[in-house]
Enzyme design. Structure first.
Site, PDB file in Angstrom:
ATOM      1  N   GLN A 296     -18.173  20.943  11.279  1.00  0.00           N
ATOM      2  CA  GLN A 296     -17.317  21.880  10.724  1.00  0.00           C
ATOM      3  C   GLN A 296     -16.093  20.867  10.569  1.00  0.00           C
ATOM      4  O   GLN A 296     -15.709  20.091  11.264  1.00  0.00           O
ATOM      5  CB  GLN A 296     -16.629  23.021  11.578  1.00  0.00           C
ATOM      6  CG  GLN A 296     -17.584  24.073  11.747  1.00  0.00           C
ATOM      7  CD  GLN A 296     -17.734  24.779  10.616  1.00  0.00           C
ATOM      8  OE1 GLN A 296     -17.395  24.708   9.717  1.00  0.00           O
ATOM      9  NE2 GLN A 296     -18.961  25.843  10.694  1.00  0.00           N
ATOM     10  N   TYR A 325     -29.334  28.639  10.559  1.00  0.00           N
ATOM     11  CA  TYR A 325     -28.697  27.475   9.606  1.00  0.00           C
ATOM     12  C   TYR A 325     -27.676  27.099  10.797  1.00  0.00           C
ATOM     13  O   TYR A 325     -26.308  26.784  10.773  1.00  0.00           O
ATOM     14  CB  TYR A 325     -27.711  28.051   8.552  1.00  0.00           C
ATOM     15  CG  TYR A 325     -28.735  28.987   7.595  1.00  0.00           C
ATOM     16  CD1 TYR A 325     -29.210  28.561   6.625  1.00  0.00           C
ATOM     17  CD2 TYR A 325     -28.683  30.165   7.834  1.00  0.00           C
ATOM     18  CE1 TYR A 325     -29.825  29.090   5.599  1.00  0.00           C
ATOM     19  CE2 TYR A 325     -29.540  30.958   7.153  1.00  0.00           C
ATOM     20  CZ  TYR A 325     -30.140  30.497   6.057  1.00  0.00           C
ATOM     21  OH  TYR A 325     -30.959  31.267   5.123  1.00  0.00           O
ATOM     22  N   ASP A 409     -25.342  31.171   9.351  1.00  0.00           N
ATOM     23  CA  ASP A 409     -23.788  30.428   8.699  1.00  0.00           C
ATOM     24  C   ASP A 409     -24.722  29.538   7.912  1.00  0.00           C
ATOM     25  O   ASP A 409     -24.833  28.184   7.958  1.00  0.00           O
ATOM     26  CB  ASP A 409     -23.442  29.438  10.064  1.00  0.00           C
ATOM     27  CG  ASP A 409     -22.047  28.878   9.421  1.00  0.00           C
ATOM     28  OD1 ASP A 409     -21.662  28.940   8.421  1.00  0.00           O
ATOM     29  OD2 ASP A 409     -21.648  27.816  10.306  1.00  0.00           O
ATOM     30  N   CYS A 436     -19.059  30.663   3.740  1.00  0.00           N
ATOM     31  CA  CYS A 436     -18.361  29.698   3.398  1.00  0.00           C
ATOM     32  C   CYS A 436     -17.908  29.999   1.613  1.00  0.00           C
ATOM     33  O   CYS A 436     -17.076  29.485   0.968  1.00  0.00           O
ATOM     34  CB  CYS A 436     -18.430  28.273   3.601  1.00  0.00           C
ATOM     35  SG  CYS A 436     -20.159  27.727   2.850  1.00  0.00           S
TER      36      CYS A 436
HETATM   37  C1  LIG Z   1     -22.417  25.443   7.164  1.00  0.00           C
HETATM   38  S1  LIG Z   1     -23.608  24.654   8.134  1.00  0.00           S
HETATM   39  C2  LIG Z   1     -23.449  25.228   9.770  1.00  0.00           C
HETATM   40  C3  LIG Z   1     -23.732  24.622  10.859  1.00  0.00           C
HETATM   41  C4  LIG Z   1     -23.414  25.280  12.141  1.00  0.00           C
HETATM   42  N1  LIG Z   1     -23.460  26.720  12.202  1.00  0.00           N
HETATM   43  C5  LIG Z   1     -22.112  24.832  12.351  1.00  0.00           C
HETATM   44  O1  LIG Z   1     -21.005  25.781  12.550  1.00  0.00           O
HETATM   45  O2  LIG Z   1     -21.950  23.712  13.025  1.00  0.00           O
HETATM   46  C6  LIG Z   1     -24.960  25.000   7.309  1.00  0.00           C
HETATM   47  C7  LIG Z   1     -26.357  24.353   7.880  1.00  0.00           C
HETATM   48  O3  LIG Z   1     -27.398  24.852   7.406  1.00  0.00           O
HETATM   49  C8  LIG Z   1     -28.368  24.019   6.969  1.00  0.00           C
HETATM   50  N2  LIG Z   1     -29.265  24.519   5.857  1.00  0.00           N
HETATM   51  C9  LIG Z   1     -28.862  24.839   4.509  1.00  0.00           C
HETATM   52  N3  LIG Z   1     -29.874  25.513   4.110  1.00  0.00           N
HETATM   53  C10 LIG Z   1     -31.003  25.769   4.989  1.00  0.00           C
HETATM   54  C11 LIG Z   1     -32.197  26.308   5.128  1.00  0.00           C
HETATM   55  N4  LIG Z   1     -32.518  26.863   3.693  1.00  0.00           N
HETATM   56  N5  LIG Z   1     -32.938  26.165   5.833  1.00  0.00           N
HETATM   57  C12 LIG Z   1     -32.468  25.809   7.127  1.00  0.00           C
HETATM   58  N6  LIG Z   1     -31.101  25.076   7.340  1.00  0.00           N
HETATM   59  C13 LIG Z   1     -30.440  24.991   6.243  1.00  0.00           C
HETATM   60  C14 LIG Z   1     -27.775  22.771   6.424  1.00  0.00           C
HETATM   61  O4  LIG Z   1     -28.199  21.641   6.918  1.00  0.00           O
HETATM   62  C15 LIG Z   1     -26.372  22.825   7.473  1.00  0.00           C
HETATM   63  O5  LIG Z   1     -26.509  22.252   8.710  1.00  0.00           O
END
Ligand SMILES: C[S@@+](CC[C@H](N)C(=O)[O-])C[C@H]1O[C@@H](n2cnc3c(N)ncnc32)[C@H](O)[C@@H]1O
Length: 480
Positions: A296, A325, A409, A436
């Site tokens: 974050q 995620y 998330d 977000c």
């Molecule tokens: C907003 S970040 C949130 C990470 C964690 N919850 C945090 O607060 O540190 C979203 C994460 O989802 C992953 N992501 C995006 N699309 C995805 C998908 N279709 N399947 C798995 N992971 C995904 C991205 O790589 C990223 O690390």
């Protein structure tokens, strides 16, 4: 009887007076004139501006415009904290601080209006719902500046630069007021960055600084590293003592060929991962995050978001939780402590680098508290949709425990219909959605409601002050 409205023809480049009456998702304001709708940037609700048309929608049904002069200013205007991003001082200001001309309190009111509007329009939540009426966007810190722990700069003519708003044109910069003071104190603008395309800077909550340089071929990371390291030492002194690491890697263009080992060079303090820390009572959780891995960006986001997620997920000892995620496992760690040694957490993340960080954080134990020492934590590197699809049959066949709660998330695009169908089949008691993008949340709220889920709680945080972005945490459950 059909009413006819006179419609004026407009062209890109035309100027006209506009008075916006609403804020739109995406940071612009809605105004109407000559039978047309305009999305106007750099203004506020109720003020009259001279606007210049910058673009059109399909069939010229709507237009995009920039305020280039203020006729009757909004009472919520203030001096922009960064002249380079001030649309009042220049046409095409630098991007990244598009709400800077408005007071922080008013920015938060606008963001609350956007969340409400998306939940009503796309999510079909009643506009009379008490949840929406009571919704406020909370400030995370007293200052609206200096909050970003992750910043990247492009390089133009060997100097750090940033893009103009919605443009590929770059402007050299000396600092960035949203960046953590440790990033601005590096004075990166004094470096001569020949053969470098981009610089990413991250500072950790434990005081480390990681500066990553993307090197443009045919120059190689090793060729560039010695010269840049020398300049950095002249500027900042001994890098090891300052806890500063420099990572040089070849610019990634269209991915790499299979089996190709990227060349990289590491200088200074020599670390390639940052250690992030969060205090929990007398203990602390730690996560290692690689250069390029997800964390974050607002300094206070981990604390605020974990508190909101824990409150809404309302976990009990022994429960099974999915963290989807999951990044490097911020919410996984908190959920694991709540469900304890008899519970389990499934942590699904798609990025190989970030998922490897998550695995290491839980295997090493650094992201575990005494209460989660024995919690079963499964870290899975997969696309969330694909993995949930597999889990539905496993859970229905009794081969895997059903989730009691799901935390998700996603990135800006949200989770989408398929994930919601799988979640509905998995039937958790609670879904906590950290969003977000209010539009993606609105759309997914619509799908969730179609599948029988009800919006039970919503909180919002100003995790991106001076921009139009906002973070929302929403709780869904079935009606009682
Ligand atoms: C907003 S970040 C949130 C990470 C964690 N919850 C945090 O607060 O540190 C979203 C994460 O989802 C992953 N992501 C995006 N699309 C995805 C998908 N279709 N399947 C798995 N992971 C995904 C991205 O790589 C990223 O690390």
């Amino acid at each position: 009887m059909t009413e006819t409205h006179e419609v004026t023809e407009f062209e890109v480049g035309d100027t006209l007076e506009l008075t916006p009456d609403a804020v739109a998702h995406g940071g612009s304001f809605v105004a109407r004139a000559g039978g047309r709708v305009f999305f106007v940037r750099h203004t506020a609700i109720g003020e009259t501006v001279l606007a210049k048309i910058t673009g059109t929608g399909p069939k010229k049904r709507f237009f995009f415009a920039d305020a280039i002069g203020v006729k009757t200013p909004s009472e919520h205007r203030r001096e922009h904290p960064w002249p380079l991003a001030d649309a009042g001082l220049r046409e095409n200001p630098v991007g990244g601080m598009e709400f800077g001309h408005l007071t922080p309190q008013y920015q938060r009111e606008l963001k609350a209006q956007v969340i409400r509007e998306q939940l009503v329009r796309l999510g079909k939540v009643s506009e009379n719902s008490a949840l929406l009426k009571l919704l406020r966007v909370e400030a995370l810190e007293p200052s609206d500046l200096g909050w970003r722990t992750r910043v990247y700069f492009n390089v133009a003519d060997g100097k750090i630069s940033m893009f103009r708003h919605s443009s590929s044109e770059r402007v050299q910069v000396q600092d960035f007021p949203l960046a953590d003071s440790r990033i601005n104190s590096l004075q990166l603008h004094r470096l001569n960055l020949e053969n470098i395309k981009r610089v990413d800077v991250a500072v950790s909550s434990t005081g480390q600084v990681l500066v990553s340089f993307a090197v443009v071929a045919p120059a190689t990371p090793r060729q560039v590293a010695d010269d840049v390291e020398k300049q950095c030492e002249q500027l900042w002194g001994n890098l090891k003592k300052q806890n500063i690491s420099l990572v040089f890697a070849a610019e990634r263009k269209g991915g790499r060929r299979r089996g190709e080992r990227p060349e990289s060079a590491v200088r200074g303090a020599g670390f390639t991962e940052l250690t992030e820390e969060l205090s929990v009572g007398d203990e602390s959780l730690e996560w290692n995050v690689s250069a390029g891995g997800f964390w974050q960006i607002h300094r206070s986001a981990p604390e605020a978001l974990t508190a909101a997620v824990a409150e809404m997920a309302d976990l009990n000892a022994g429960e099974t939780v999915y963290d989807l995620y999951a990044g490097t496992g911020l919410f996984t760690a908190v959920a694991a402590a709540e469900v304890g040694g008899k519970g389990r957490v499934l942590s699904v993340e798609g990025s190989p680098l970030t998922s490897a960080n998550a695995r290491d954080n839980f295997v090493s134990g650094r992201a575990r508290l005494a209460d989660s020492k024995d919690t079963v934590i499964d870290v899975v590197k997969s696309d969330v949709g694909a993995h949930l699809h597999k889990l539905v049959s496993q859970v229905q066949a009794g081969k895997s425990p059903a989730p009691d709660a799901v935390i998700m998330d996603p990135s800006r695009e949200g989770v989408g219909k398929k994930v919601i169908e799988s979640l509905t089949a998995l039937a958790p008691k609670r879904i906590v959605y950290v969003a977000c993008d209010p539009a993606a949340l609105g759309r997914d709220t619509g799908y969730l409601r179609e599948h029988g889920w009800e919006l039970k709680d919503v909180q919002a945080f100003d995790m991106y002050p001076n921009t139009h972005h906002v973070e929302t945490v929403a709780l869904f459950a079935h009606p009682e």
